[in-house]
Scaffold this active site. Structure first.
Site, mmCIF file in Angstrom:
data_model
loop_
_atom_site.group_PDB
_atom_site.id
_atom_site.type_symbol
_atom_site.label_atom_id
_atom_site.label_comp_id
_atom_site.label_asym_id
_atom_site.label_seq_id
_atom_site.Cartn_x
_atom_site.Cartn_y
_atom_site.Cartn_z
ATOM 1 N N CYS A 22 -2.323 9.719 -6.554
ATOM 2 C CA CYS A 22 -3.458 9.458 -5.654
ATOM 3 C C CYS A 22 -4.509 10.544 -5.849
ATOM 4 O O CYS A 22 -4.214 11.724 -5.684
ATOM 5 C CB CYS A 22 -3.035 9.421 -4.192
ATOM 6 S SG CYS A 22 -4.493 9.267 -3.136
ATOM 7 N N LYS A 35 0.856 -1.198 0.000
ATOM 8 C CA LYS A 35 0.000 0.000 0.000
ATOM 9 C C LYS A 35 0.891 1.246 0.000
ATOM 10 O O LYS A 35 1.882 1.298 0.722
ATOM 11 C CB LYS A 35 -0.896 -0.005 1.250
ATOM 12 C CG LYS A 35 -1.702 1.280 1.471
ATOM 13 C CD LYS A 35 -2.772 1.519 0.409
ATOM 14 C CE LYS A 35 -3.452 2.892 0.569
ATOM 15 N NZ LYS A 35 -4.302 3.214 -0.601
#
Ligand code: RRO
Length: 311
Positions: free
Chosen positions: A129, A46
């Protein structure tokens, strides 16, 4: 025998599939499942920030008819957690460590920590992101992208790649490729989710997710044409030494095949892994082998990047 291998930097991957960052990769328990999964040639952790983050509150992931929408907001256990995990397991397979600082300084500081550590895998710098309130996707800011890479490569000498947002204009493919070609990147990973989309729940007439007023990144089948276009456009423009991880819209072995045909070296799986769990890799590997044998191919190099266009 069908050969499905790839190489990036000095690493050889014995299978070409892995998870997409964000899916099945937040905790040791999840990462262990990807590490052991039949058909998975690697894993990516992650995306990490310097310290742990809880991410966005409320319902932040929803399945939708043709994929998924998410606004997780970068929940992660902090760089040291993923650095420890990857160092511990790096002798088993080549592994990717993903980082996503909220500022240039965060990214450079994390790269300094990785440079000084025993980590000897590949780093994926997430420039895309879409879900941190108030923080635009760096990959859409060409000047800042060039500046970060300039400063990173001044000291970082382990294999480094970038995770890119999808681009939607030929001029933007040209512009980002021109920047990326100036650096000794090991790879690019394309695409991240298609940012700031909206989906309505017809039962309640509400947005399907809570953060950012319902805006989130979409992935899954609906993203496939955008992923194919980005893999293809970048393969046509990037230096051949820069390898490509194709991400977006993989549900079947044929989808994996199509990304390879457009130029992907490795292929990562997000929404479908979330929906089916790590056994998805074995299924996709078998379906890819079936697809290849229909075409009499025995090696992914027989068709990688070989997409034909119509006259
Ligand atoms: O955590 C997220 O909200 C997230 C990230 Br960091 C990303 O890169 N892509 C995405 O779809 N979600």
């Amino acid at each position: 025998m069908t050969s499905m291998t790839a190489s990036i930097a000095n690493f050889t991957f014995n299978d070409i599939l892995l998870n997409a960052a964000g899916v099945y990769c937040q905790t040791d328990e999840e990462l262990d499942q990807i590490l052991k999964a039949d058909g998975a040639g690697s894993l990516v952790t992650k995306s990490a920030t310097p310290i742990e983050r809880a991410g966005n509150p409320g319902v932040r992931y929803a399945d939708m008819p043709l994929g998924s929408i998410n606004s997780m907001g970068l929940p992660n256990l902090g760089l040291d957690y993923y650095l420890d995990y990857t160092i511990k397991h790096q002798s088993e397979k080549p592994l990717f460590l993903s980082i996503a600082g909220l500022s240039k300084a965060d990214n450079l500081n994390m790269l300094k920590e990785i440079q000084a550590s025993d980590f000897n895998g590949l780093v994926e710098l997430n420039l895309s992101c879409p879900n941190v309130p108030g923080k635009p996707q760096t990959g859409y800011d060409f000047e800042t992208t060039a500046q970060i890479l300039e400063e990173a490569f001044a000291f970082f000498d382990k294999p480094l790649g970038v995770k890119l947002p999808p681009y939607f204009d030929i001029a933007h493919f040209d512009m980002i490729a021109k920047i990326l070609n100036q650096f000794p990147l090991a790879f690019v990973n394309t695409i991240n989710s298609i940012g700031n989309a909206m989906m309505v729940d017809p039962e309640t007439d509400t947005a399907m997710i809570a953060p950012k007023g319902g805006f989130g990144g979409i992935g899954g089948a609906i993203a496939k044409p955008t992923a194919l276009a980005n893999v293809r456009a970048l393969r046509q423009r990037l230096n051949p030494e820069i390898k490509i991880i194709g991400t977006g819209g993989v549900k079947t072995g044929r989808d994996v095949y199509d990304l390879i045909l457009c130029g992907a070296d490795l292929v990562s799986v997000g929404t479908t892994l979330h929906q089916e769990g790590p056994q998805v890799f074995g299924r996709l590997k078998q379906e890819l082998a079936d697809e290849m044998s229909k075409k009499n191919y025995t090696d992914v190099t027989d068709f990688r990047g070989q997409l034909q266009t119509l006259a």
